[in-house]
Motif scaffolding. Structure first.
Motif, PDB file in Angstrom:
ATOM      1  N   LYS A 100       0.843  -1.198   0.000  1.00  0.00           N
ATOM      2  CA  LYS A 100       0.000   0.000   0.000  1.00  0.00           C
ATOM      3  C   LYS A 100       0.877   1.245   0.000  1.00  0.00           C
TER       4      LYS A 100
ATOM      5  N   HIS B 139      -2.026  -2.048   8.857  1.00  0.00           N
ATOM      6  CA  HIS B 139      -3.315  -2.658   9.194  1.00  0.00           C
ATOM      7  C   HIS B 139      -3.119  -4.115   9.599  1.00  0.00           C
TER       8      HIS B 139
ATOM      9  N   GLU C 161      -5.663  -7.400  11.632  1.00  0.00           N
ATOM     10  CA  GLU C 161      -6.929  -7.750  12.275  1.00  0.00           C
ATOM     11  C   GLU C 161      -6.797  -7.805  13.792  1.00  0.00           C
TER      12      GLU C 161
ATOM     13  N   GLN D 232       0.688  -3.207  14.384  1.00  0.00           N
ATOM     14  CA  GLN D 232      -0.477  -3.581  13.590  1.00  0.00           C
ATOM     15  C   GLN D 232      -1.748  -3.293  14.386  1.00  0.00           C
TER      16      GLN D 232
ATOM     17  N   PRO E 189      -6.267  -2.742  13.864  1.00  0.00           N
ATOM     18  CA  PRO E 189      -7.438  -2.748  12.968  1.00  0.00           C
ATOM     19  C   PRO E 189      -7.997  -1.331  12.840  1.00  0.00           C
TER      20      PRO E 189
ATOM     21  N   GLN F 271      -9.441   1.710   9.901  1.00  0.00           N
ATOM     22  CA  GLN F 271      -9.908   1.887   8.526  1.00  0.00           C
ATOM     23  C   GLN F 271      -8.921   2.687   7.680  1.00  0.00           C
TER      24      GLN F 271
ATOM     25  N   GLU G 189      -6.284   0.579   6.090  1.00  0.00           N
ATOM     26  CA  GLU G 189      -6.683  -0.304   4.993  1.00  0.00           C
ATOM     27  C   GLU G 189      -6.231   0.251   3.653  1.00  0.00           C
ATOM     28  N   SER G 190      -5.945   1.546   3.609  1.00  0.00           N
ATOM     29  CA  SER G 190      -5.556   2.198   2.352  1.00  0.00           C
ATOM     30  C   SER G 190      -4.094   2.627   2.335  1.00  0.00           C
TER      31      SER G 190
ATOM     32  N   SER H 131      -0.121   2.909   4.761  1.00  0.00           N
ATOM     33  CA  SER H 131       0.680   2.585   5.937  1.00  0.00           C
ATOM     34  C   SER H 131       1.478   3.824   6.309  1.00  0.00           C
TER      35      SER H 131
END
Length: 525
Positions: free
Chosen positions: A56, A100, A102, A138, A140, A142, A145-146, A148
């Motif tokens: 990313k 990102h 989880e 890391q 979670p 939003q 997600e696009s 770093s």
């Protein structure tokens, strides 16, 4: 099959579906062989891997200590970073890749560089001292997600800097070289300055020098600008531009974004409108990074290819000029204006120009890259409708009356429908009489406050617009662009929560939903 038959077998042409696939193929087939043949990796950056093309977009945050780097990152994410600490003294003592995941956690540097799915494997040559000060957080989130984000250690001054980085010992690491490595691979570099700390030490100047060649990625942020009044801010801005002009030595003026990038009330609110516009511009720039990622990778590969070509010609020239005798004197004369690191190499082992490799490189620059341009334009058109980076502080800038243009077009449906008992007590009830007094003093129309009236009152709290935008989004439960008495009480409660230093929920939990809105949701269901 006969020998004659094998010669006439036609190769199936490679099908390139994305710009990233095309760049990876060109690099492996035409550029990497040239880099290996002329030892490019011994003098410049290591070879690229698939993860360097597939990762990313990354944002590198650089600045002196206590300029608000980690706070800036937390402001973007609206979430704490595992392992981080914020304070007036130097608190960030390592490079932290915020990515990102989880499950929230921290991956140490030595484990990080063996992960083939992350673009950090080529950091190994910087040694254990660096790897012990490198980690990946890391979370979670939003926003991640696009993109770093790479948070860097605060740059000190004088002897403190050299001792703290271990540069006086044999086990230290080359801080500017690490910055240069990241600068070559990231999509954006945020260079932070403090309104009260404009001096550029020799160490900071050296760090900025490591970013040269990547000026198109650079964005300068004058942070903590709410700590000075308008007159002082003009002088601070002028002093910063003067200092930057000396360090970069270019006639072009760098764009400087002025603001206060944290979630606390502004200390001096005189320049609030300026800060809002500057933040909006900076956030729009960061939001567009995913759309422009392929173009950035293409641009960086072209820059690398040109550097490889220059390197090949220099190596070949040095090889051809070496005599049979008195080699040391000739070597010193040849590299009089070249880097001293060449002295440790044996010029007789250098390679002369290999025509087929140079032809392949010329093809890459002249025609192969050009063939990818239609595909690049197609990807840009397809990405035109995408919203870019979402979540975190990027949500608040487009919520309700805190968004320029159509005030309520960007509000999403369905937020605030958290689970829970409809009969659960409303936590705002005990303070509602106090909030009602403010509500009716603002002269509601037919029991509701317009977005403009509510905004004027909310802005008086001096909280940043991104925070107030999120509060509006959570409070306007029925999504009508206005606040009734219950929704206003909820907004007031959330403002007090934020002023006390607490975070805001991503969605409105049921115990915060006004009672009348719970009944509406029940009847709608």
């Amino acid at each position: 099959m006969s020998r004659w038959g094998r010669k006439n077998v036609k190769k199936t042409p490679e099908v390139i579906r994305t710009v990233t696939e095309g760049l990876k193929s060109l690099y492996r087939k035409k550029l990497l062989p040239l880099e290996q043949y002329y030892g490019f990796h011994d003098f410049h950056s290591p070879s690229l891997e698939d993860a360097d093309f597939d990762n990313k977009p990354m944002v590198l945050v650089v600045g002196q200590y206590s300029t608000g780097k980690t706070t800036f990152v937390k402001y973007l994410l609206e979430q704490d970073i595992p392992g981080s600490r914020v304070g007036p003294e130097p608190t960030t003592d390592c490079f932290t890749a915020i990515m990102h995941g989880e499950v929230e956690g921290v991956i140490p540097g030595n484990a990080l560089i063996v992960d083939p799915n992350k673009p950090f494997r080529k950091l190994n040559p910087f040694g254990n001292t660096f790897l012990n000060r490198f980690q990946c957080a890391q979370i979670p989130n939003q926003v991640l997600e696009s993109i770093s984000i790479i948070d860097t250690p605060g740059i000190l001054s004088g002897a403190k800097q050299r001792v703290s980085r271990g540069e006086t010992s044999a086990k230290g690491y080359d801080f500017p070289a690490v910055l240069r490595w990241f600068a070559e691979r990231v999509d954006r570099i945020i260079l932070l300055f403090d309104a009260h700390k404009l001096e550029i030490s020799d160490e900071f100047s050296e760090a900025i020098g490591a970013l040269k060649g990547n000026e198109e990625k650079l964005r300068v942020v004058l942070n903590k600008a709410d700590m000075v009044d308008t007159q002082q801010l003009m002088r601070v801005y002028g002093a910063l531009m003067w200092s930057l002009g000396k360090v970069f030595g270019t006639p072009e003026v760098l764009r400087v974004y002025i603001g206060s990038f944290w979630s606390e009330p502004l200390l001096v609110a005189d320049n609030r409108k300026l800060f809002e516009l500057e933040e909006e511009d900076l956030f729009a720039d960061i939001q567009n990074l995913p759309r422009n990622a392929a173009l950035r990778k293409l641009n960086d590969l072209v820059k690398r290819a040109r550097l490889v070509r220059v390197h090949a010609h220099i190596i070949s020239h040095l090889k051809q000029e070496m005599p049979l005798f008195r080699k040391d004197n000739k070597k010193k004369n040849l590299i009089y204006q070249l880097p001293e690191q060449l002295l440790v190499h044996d010029f007789t082992k250098f390679k002369t120009l290999k025509p087929n490799l140079m032809v392949a490189l010329d093809e890459l620059l002249s025609s192969d890259i050009a063939k990818l341009m239609p595909l690049l334009r197609q990807e840009e058109l397809e990405a035109g409708d995408q919203l870019g980076v979402q979540g975190g502080a990027f949500l608040g800038t487009r919520a309700g009356p805190f968004m320029e243009g159509d005030p309520f077009a960007a509000l999403e449906n369905g937020a605030g429908e958290g689970g829970g008992d409809e009969d659960e007590d409303w936590v705002v009830t005990k303070d509602k009489p106090k909030y009602d007094e403010i509500f009716y003093n603002l002269a509601p129309n037919e029991g509701k406050l317009s977005g403009t009236k509510a905004k004027d009152w909310m802005v008086s709290t001096r909280l940043p617009n991104s925070v107030l935008g999120r509060i509006w989004k959570l409070s306007d439960v029925d999504r009508d662009g206005m606040l009734d008495d219950e929704e206003f009480a909820l907004a007031s409660h959330l403002i007090e929560v934020k002023l006390e230093g607490h975070g805001l929920p991503p969605e409105l939990p049921m115990h915060l939903v006004p009672p009348s809105k719970r009944r509406q949701k029940g009847s709608d269901a």
